[in-house]
Design an enzyme around this catalytic site. Sequence first.
Site, PDB file in Angstrom:
ATOM      1  N   HIS A  41       0.850  -1.195   0.000  1.00  6.41           N
ATOM      2  CA  HIS A  41       0.000   0.000   0.000  1.00  6.41           C
ATOM      3  C   HIS A  41       0.884   1.242   0.000  1.00  6.41           C
ATOM      4  O   HIS A  41       1.852   1.316   0.755  1.00  6.41           O
ATOM      5  CB  HIS A  41      -0.883   0.022   1.252  1.00  6.41           C
ATOM      6  CG  HIS A  41      -2.070  -0.887   1.140  1.00  6.41           C
ATOM      7  ND1 HIS A  41      -3.140  -0.817   1.999  1.00  6.41           N
ATOM      8  CD2 HIS A  41      -2.356  -1.880   0.275  1.00  6.41           C
ATOM      9  CE1 HIS A  41      -4.036  -1.737   1.659  1.00  6.41           C
ATOM     10  NE2 HIS A  41      -3.578  -2.406   0.628  1.00  6.41           N
ATOM     11  N   TYR A  48      -8.641   5.323   8.253  1.00  5.32           N
ATOM     12  CA  TYR A  48      -8.664   5.700   9.664  1.00  5.32           C
ATOM     13  C   TYR A  48      -9.738   6.782   9.800  1.00  5.32           C
ATOM     14  O   TYR A  48      -9.591   7.865   9.229  1.00  5.32           O
ATOM     15  CB  TYR A  48      -7.318   6.277  10.106  1.00  5.32           C
ATOM     16  CG  TYR A  48      -6.198   5.256  10.238  1.00  5.32           C
ATOM     17  CD1 TYR A  48      -5.437   4.859   9.144  1.00  5.32           C
ATOM     18  CD2 TYR A  48      -5.882   4.701  11.480  1.00  5.32           C
ATOM     19  CE1 TYR A  48      -4.402   3.938   9.278  1.00  5.32           C
ATOM     20  CE2 TYR A  48      -4.847   3.778  11.622  1.00  5.32           C
ATOM     21  CZ  TYR A  48      -4.117   3.406  10.520  1.00  5.32           C
ATOM     22  OH  TYR A  48      -3.097   2.490  10.656  1.00  5.32           O
ATOM     23  N   PRO A  67      -2.175   0.746  19.257  1.00  5.32           N
ATOM     24  CA  PRO A  67      -2.056   0.203  17.898  1.00  5.32           C
ATOM     25  C   PRO A  67      -2.316   1.184  16.762  1.00  5.32           C
ATOM     26  O   PRO A  67      -2.132   0.830  15.593  1.00  5.32           O
ATOM     27  CB  PRO A  67      -3.102  -0.919  17.881  1.00  5.32           C
ATOM     28  CG  PRO A  67      -4.094  -0.539  18.915  1.00  5.32           C
ATOM     29  CD  PRO A  67      -3.338   0.201  19.975  1.00  5.32           C
ATOM     30  N   LYS A  91       2.541   0.054  14.872  1.00  9.48           N
ATOM     31  CA  LYS A  91       3.990   0.054  15.074  1.00  9.48           C
ATOM     32  C   LYS A  91       4.557  -1.091  15.909  1.00  9.48           C
ATOM     33  O   LYS A  91       5.774  -1.317  15.899  1.00  9.48           O
ATOM     34  CB  LYS A  91       4.418   1.371  15.752  1.00  9.48           C
ATOM     35  CG  LYS A  91       4.281   2.573  14.862  1.00  9.48           C
ATOM     36  CD  LYS A  91       5.285   2.519  13.745  1.00  9.48           C
ATOM     37  CE  LYS A  91       4.988   3.490  12.640  1.00  9.48           C
ATOM     38  NZ  LYS A  91       5.428   3.034  11.341  1.00  9.48           N
ATOM     39  N   TYR A 111       4.743   6.750   9.341  1.00  9.38           N
ATOM     40  CA  TYR A 111       3.922   5.560   9.078  1.00  9.38           C
ATOM     41  C   TYR A 111       4.711   4.501   8.304  1.00  9.38           C
ATOM     42  O   TYR A 111       4.661   3.313   8.634  1.00  9.38           O
ATOM     43  CB  TYR A 111       2.647   5.949   8.308  1.00  9.38           C
ATOM     44  CG  TYR A 111       1.566   4.895   8.405  1.00  9.38           C
ATOM     45  CD1 TYR A 111       0.550   4.987   9.354  1.00  9.38           C
ATOM     46  CD2 TYR A 111       1.564   3.785   7.562  1.00  9.38           C
ATOM     47  CE1 TYR A 111      -0.429   4.013   9.464  1.00  9.38           C
ATOM     48  CE2 TYR A 111       0.588   2.805   7.660  1.00  9.38           C
ATOM     49  CZ  TYR A 111      -0.406   2.931   8.613  1.00  9.38           C
ATOM     50  OH  TYR A 111      -1.371   1.947   8.719  1.00  9.38           O
TER      51      TYR A 111
HETATM   52  P1  FAD Z   1       4.946 -11.110  21.224  1.00 11.59           P
HETATM   53  O1  FAD Z   1       4.446 -11.173  19.845  1.00 11.59           O
HETATM   54  O2  FAD Z   1       3.982 -10.900  22.321  1.00 11.59           O
HETATM   55  O3  FAD Z   1       5.738 -12.457  21.471  1.00 11.59           O
HETATM   56  C1  FAD Z   1       6.160 -12.888  22.728  1.00 11.59           C
HETATM   57  C2  FAD Z   1       6.191 -14.395  22.761  1.00 11.59           C
HETATM   58  O4  FAD Z   1       6.694 -14.837  24.006  1.00 11.59           O
HETATM   59  C3  FAD Z   1       4.811 -14.998  22.623  1.00 11.59           C
HETATM   60  O5  FAD Z   1       4.815 -15.984  21.601  1.00 11.59           O
HETATM   61  C4  FAD Z   1       4.533 -15.597  23.996  1.00 11.59           C
HETATM   62  O6  FAD Z   1       3.714 -16.751  23.916  1.00 11.59           O
HETATM   63  C5  FAD Z   1       5.917 -15.896  24.478  1.00 11.59           C
HETATM   64  N1  FAD Z   1       6.069 -15.934  25.932  1.00 11.59           N
HETATM   65  C6  FAD Z   1       5.442 -15.176  26.865  1.00 11.59           C
HETATM   66  N2  FAD Z   1       5.854 -15.512  28.092  1.00 11.59           N
HETATM   67  C7  FAD Z   1       6.765 -16.497  27.931  1.00 11.59           C
HETATM   68  C8  FAD Z   1       7.544 -17.267  28.833  1.00 11.59           C
HETATM   69  N3  FAD Z   1       7.459 -17.066  30.164  1.00 11.59           N
HETATM   70  N4  FAD Z   1       8.372 -18.189  28.347  1.00 11.59           N
HETATM   71  C9  FAD Z   1       8.458 -18.407  26.999  1.00 11.59           C
HETATM   72  N5  FAD Z   1       7.743 -17.721  26.108  1.00 11.59           N
HETATM   73  C10 FAD Z   1       6.911 -16.776  26.566  1.00 11.59           C
HETATM   74  N6  FAD Z   1       0.058  -4.171  16.881  1.00 11.59           N
HETATM   75  C11 FAD Z   1      -0.348  -3.476  15.848  1.00 11.59           C
HETATM   76  O7  FAD Z   1       0.466  -2.748  15.261  1.00 11.59           O
HETATM   77  N7  FAD Z   1      -1.661  -3.547  15.411  1.00 11.59           N
HETATM   78  C12 FAD Z   1      -2.567  -4.385  16.012  1.00 11.59           C
HETATM   79  O8  FAD Z   1      -3.719  -4.451  15.596  1.00 11.59           O
HETATM   80  C13 FAD Z   1      -2.153  -5.133  17.094  1.00 11.59           C
HETATM   81  N8  FAD Z   1      -3.017  -5.947  17.707  1.00 11.59           N
HETATM   82  C14 FAD Z   1      -2.596  -6.634  18.797  1.00 11.59           C
HETATM   83  C15 FAD Z   1      -3.504  -7.441  19.462  1.00 11.59           C
HETATM   84  C16 FAD Z   1      -3.112  -8.127  20.610  1.00 11.59           C
HETATM   85  C17 FAD Z   1      -4.115  -8.991  21.337  1.00 11.59           C
HETATM   86  C18 FAD Z   1      -1.782  -7.988  21.085  1.00 11.59           C
HETATM   87  C19 FAD Z   1      -1.333  -8.710  22.327  1.00 11.59           C
HETATM   88  C20 FAD Z   1      -0.882  -7.196  20.383  1.00 11.59           C
HETATM   89  C21 FAD Z   1      -1.270  -6.498  19.257  1.00 11.59           C
HETATM   90  N9  FAD Z   1      -0.382  -5.682  18.550  1.00 11.59           N
HETATM   91  C22 FAD Z   1      -0.800  -4.999  17.504  1.00 11.59           C
HETATM   92  C23 FAD Z   1       1.002  -5.513  18.944  1.00 11.59           C
HETATM   93  C24 FAD Z   1       1.950  -6.458  18.210  1.00 11.59           C
HETATM   94  O9  FAD Z   1       1.295  -7.643  17.909  1.00 11.59           O
HETATM   95  C25 FAD Z   1       3.132  -6.659  19.122  1.00 11.59           C
HETATM   96  O10 FAD Z   1       3.779  -5.417  19.286  1.00 11.59           O
HETATM   97  C26 FAD Z   1       4.146  -7.688  18.644  1.00 11.59           C
HETATM   98  O11 FAD Z   1       3.586  -8.975  18.677  1.00 11.59           O
HETATM   99  C27 FAD Z   1       5.412  -7.633  19.489  1.00 11.59           C
HETATM  100  O12 FAD Z   1       6.236  -8.721  19.218  1.00 11.59           O
HETATM  101  P2  FAD Z   1       7.093  -9.383  20.339  1.00 11.59           P
HETATM  102  O13 FAD Z   1       7.853 -10.465  19.657  1.00 11.59           O
HETATM  103  O14 FAD Z   1       7.827  -8.362  21.096  1.00 11.59           O
HETATM  104  O15 FAD Z   1       6.063  -9.991  21.389  1.00 11.59           O
HETATM  105  C1  DHB Z   2      -4.011  -2.990  11.417  1.00 10.12           C
HETATM  106  C2  DHB Z   2      -3.753  -2.767  12.733  1.00 10.12           C
HETATM  107  C3  DHB Z   2      -3.400  -1.507  13.154  1.00 10.12           C
HETATM  108  O1  DHB Z   2      -3.134  -1.275  14.441  1.00 10.12           O
HETATM  109  C4  DHB Z   2      -3.319  -0.455  12.253  1.00 10.12           C
HETATM  110  O2  DHB Z   2      -2.999   0.773  12.690  1.00 10.12           O
HETATM  111  C5  DHB Z   2      -3.564  -0.691  10.922  1.00 10.12           C
HETATM  112  C6  DHB Z   2      -3.908  -1.963  10.515  1.00 10.12           C
HETATM  113  C7  DHB Z   2      -4.382  -4.346  10.987  1.00 10.12           C
HETATM  114  O3  DHB Z   2      -4.539  -5.218  11.843  1.00 10.12           O
HETATM  115  O4  DHB Z   2      -4.542  -4.561   9.788  1.00 10.12           O
END
Ligand code: FAD
Ligand code: DHB
Length: 391
Positions: free
Chosen positions: A72, A201, A293, A297, A385
């Site tokens: 996009h 948005y 969210p 980011k 963005y």
């Molecule tokens: P995570 O993806 O959380 O990965 C951490 C991993 O560690 C997980 O697999 C977990 O199972 C594992 N873990 C936890 N505790 C332990 C332990 N004690 N031992 C071993 N493993 C463990 N961002 C957006 O930009 N847009 C969105 O719409 C959006 N929606 C989201 C919805 C939800 C419900 C959540 C929780 C987050 C969302 N985010 C979104 C944020 C984005 O998904 C996260 O910023 C991203 O996943 C960060 O990656 P990470 O690897 O740091 O952590």
């Molecule tokens: C999506 C999530 C977001 O937080 C955003 O700002 C834009 C798109 C998505 O899940 O597609």
Amino acid sequence: MKTEVGIIGAGPAGLALAHLLQRDGIGCVVLEAQARQHIEERVRAGVLEQGTVDLLNELGLGERMMKQGLMHYGVELRFLGRGHRIDFADLTGGKGVMIYAQHEVIKDLVAARLKTGGEIIFEAKDVAVSGLDSEIPTIRFSQNGIGEELQCDFIAGCDGFHGICRDSIPAGVLKPYERVYPFGWLGILAQAPPASHELIYANHERGFALMSMRSPKISRLYLQCKPEEDLNEWADERIWDELDQRFAMRDGFSLMRGAVLQKGVTGMRSFVVEPMQFGRMFLAGDSAHIVPPTGAKGLNLAVADVRVLAAGFKEFYASRKRDLLGRYSEICLRRVWKVQRFSWWMTSLLHKFESDGEFDRRRQMAELDYVTSSRAGMTTLAENYVGLPME
Ligand code: FAD
Ligand code: DHB
């Protein structure tokens, strides 16, 4: 068991780090609390910055993304019944974002790691770390009821916001900074073609709404709700009706409706700990910081952290120097705070704040008007963005 870098968590941060280390010939073991299927089906984010896309391609992990993802080059901001396009390509010298679901990224990273003989220990229970400020930090966990010990040179705490790594650092070392927002997002995944080719948005009197997508046949939609919203009160028709009101245009607009495949509520907070390191443990991704969210980011920031961390480990194993590792926090936090600022700003610009009066509402509309009509205003949104350059 022994390894160079023990990585806790197989989210975007942990898995991207494992691939970066593997590329550089540095040993690592990934420990994940959940089952493989669980992490491969967890619906979360969907927008990849240009830098994240480039990294996945550089690592040879981008094949499916390049085929199935949607590039996009703009988004629409919608308010007062009118849409305004922000043209990323024009404003940033050709950059864009990739719409590709986080769990698809996870599938690609897990498959590639296992295929090349890399280790991921799924369903690791009772994970605990010790000796963080010693020469041999250690991870203890159990697998199939048997206690195991993994001795490491370093530990990467990539276990997300609710993981154990951050809390294992002695009290008083980390300083937290936090803001909790008085709303959440109700998100759905729907078997319905997106009503527009690009994300929308919307700032509406009834609250924020976002139209995103996963494919030409699957929409991902969000609406601002109460942080503790009860999903039982949101039958599918009520969600669609509410979305239609918030996306309404003066000259008509309606979403395509379809079966709701998944539904959930996400709370919204801004959170950072400083520093992102203690002794031989480094925090990366959501374990160190959370963004609301609105700017899409979270995943991208997690990937940006581990790029810095991997460069630090590369330097260490090549020369035993710790210059980069010593500056890990400082380098990451510069980006983290800029992304915090952007995510907070997008959130403030687009949501309805119950505490706001008429003055604030008019100020918000004036800001939207400015951001969508001044080239400088549009550029500031676009360059954040698509992703700020890596240092
Ligand atoms: P995570 O993806 O959380 O990965 C951490 C991993 O560690 C997980 O697999 C977990 O199972 C594992 N873990 C936890 N505790 C332990 C332990 N004690 N031992 C071993 N493993 C463990 N961002 C957006 O930009 N847009 C969105 O719409 C959006 N929606 C989201 C919805 C939800 C419900 C959540 C929780 C987050 C969302 N985010 C979104 C944020 C984005 O998904 C996260 O910023 C991203 O996943 C960060 O990656 P990470 O690897 O740091 O952590
Ligand atoms: C999506 C999530 C977001 O937080 C955003 O700002 C834009 C798109 C998505 O899940 O597609």
